[in-house]
Design an enzyme around this catalytic site. Structure first.
Site, short mmCIF file in Angstrom:
data_model
loop_
_atom_site.label_atom_id
_atom_site.label_comp_id
_atom_site.label_asym_id
_atom_site.label_seq_id
_atom_site.Cartn_x
_atom_site.Cartn_y
_atom_site.Cartn_z
N CYS A 112 -8.23 -5.58 -9.42
CA CYS A 112 -7.92 -4.42 -10.54
C CYS A 112 -7.45 -3.28 -9.54
O CYS A 112 -8.11 -2.59 -8.78
CB CYS A 112 -9.08 -4.11 -11.37
SG CYS A 112 -8.63 -2.96 -12.69
N CYS B 284 0.75 -1.13 0.01
CA CYS B 284 0.03 -0.02 0.10
C CYS B 284 0.97 1.29 0.21
O CYS B 284 1.79 1.53 0.82
CB CYS B 284 -0.91 0.11 1.27
SG CYS B 284 -1.80 1.65 1.52
N CYS C 158 -4.60 1.41 6.77
CA CYS C 158 -4.84 2.63 6.54
C CYS C 158 -6.22 3.14 5.81
O CYS C 158 -6.64 4.21 5.61
CB CYS C 158 -3.83 3.61 5.86
SG CYS C 158 -3.86 3.02 3.91
#
Length: 170
Positions: A159, A88, A139
């Site tokens: 995706c 991330c 987060c």
């Protein structure tokens, strides 16, 4: 004996439509609550919008914090084929291994598998039909949508917006 009225209950169409719309919005706008999961007390959950804006490039901020979508075929991660981990961009939580990536032809980095402990999902009707949005569990940053048209063995296609990820070789 009490008589029961046989008159039908009449609900104005406008009231019925408004109530139905309110229920649909409530069902579709469910977001991950801050008390969900093992990451509920993570310090990144306490960051303000201004701190996120300072921490992230503009495109990443728009996607991760406001669920925007990057233009297809613009992410350098489409051409990333080294061994490693996709994390991330907001908090560096590992989401995908490079061996799970495939070329979906959609213009966005796509994966057939995800680390399930590190994502959360919600129903998304933003474009008029139901999709499953997924986000980082730590987060709560928006990553993308998952579809049932991916390759074996899972049949899934995660995706992902490339600007919502960073790549860690290794």
């Amino acid at each position: 004996m009490t008589q029961v009225s046989e008159r039908p209950i009449i609900i104005p169409r406008r009231t019925l439509l408004m109530a139905g719309g309110a229920l649909a919005i409530a069902a579709c706008s469910r977001t991950a609550r801050a008390d969900e999961g093992q990451y509920a007390s993570s310090p990144v959950r306490a960051l303000t919008d201004a701190q996120w804006r300072e921490r992230l490039p503009r495109a990443s901020y728009d996607v991760l914090r406001h669920e925007h979508t990057e233009r297809p075929f613009t992410s350098p991660l489409n051409d990333e084929h080294r061994a490693g981990t996709f994390v991330c961009r907001g908090c560096e939580l590992p989401l995908f291994l490079s061996g799970w990536k495939f070329d979906s032809g959609t213009g966005w980095p796509s994966f057939f598998q995800v680390n399930p402990a590190n994502i959360g999902t919600k129903r998304d009707l933003a474009i008029g039909f139901p999709r499953t949005e997924y986000h980082c569990a730590r987060c709560l940053g928006h990553q993308g949508h998952v579809f049932d048209d991916g390759p074996r063995p899972t049949g899934k296609r995660y995706c992902n917006n490339g600007v919502a990820l960073s790549f860690r070789p290794g």
